[in-house]
Design a protein around this motif. Structure first.
Motif, PDB file in Angstrom:
ATOM      1  N   PRO A 199      12.390  -0.572  -1.278  1.00 38.67           N
ATOM      2  CA  PRO A 199      11.531  -0.258  -0.125  1.00 38.67           C
ATOM      3  C   PRO A 199      10.654  -1.436   0.294  1.00 38.67           C
ATOM      4  N   PHE A 200      10.175  -2.215  -0.662  1.00 38.38           N
ATOM      5  CA  PHE A 200       9.369  -3.388  -0.322  1.00 38.38           C
ATOM      6  C   PHE A 200      10.213  -4.451   0.375  1.00 38.38           C
TER       7      PHE A 200
ATOM      8  N   ALA B  49      10.822  -3.181   4.017  1.00 32.36           N
ATOM      9  CA  ALA B  49       9.603  -3.323   4.816  1.00 32.36           C
ATOM     10  C   ALA B  49       9.321  -4.796   5.104  1.00 32.36           C
TER      11      ALA B  49
ATOM     12  N   ILE C  27       9.231  -6.596   8.785  1.00 31.64           N
ATOM     13  CA  ILE C  27       8.022  -7.291   9.244  1.00 31.64           C
ATOM     14  C   ILE C  27       8.355  -8.722   9.642  1.00 31.64           C
TER      15      ILE C  27
END
Length: 58
Positions: A43-44, A47, A51
């Motif tokens: 998930p990091f 994300a 970004i």
């Protein structure tokens, strides 16, 4: 990140969640460690990728 990468990332994440759910206390460490890394770090990565591609412009 295009739709294909996001779709493949979702498949990998869901397969890792399935392995985690169906595993028991006897699951070998060489299976558990990569699955936990995928569940907690993916998930990091998603994300961060979103970004970088959408916010950071050069």
């Amino acid at each position: 990140m295009d739709r294909t990468e996001l779709f493949l990332a979702l498949i990998v994440f869901l397969l890792a969640a399935l392995v985690y759910e169906t595993g028991d206390g006897q699951t070998p460490e060489f299976i558990v460690i990569p699955v936990m890394l995928i569940l907690f770090l993916f998930p990091f990565y998603i994300a961060g990728s979103a970004i970088v591609e959408n916010v950071v412009t050069e």
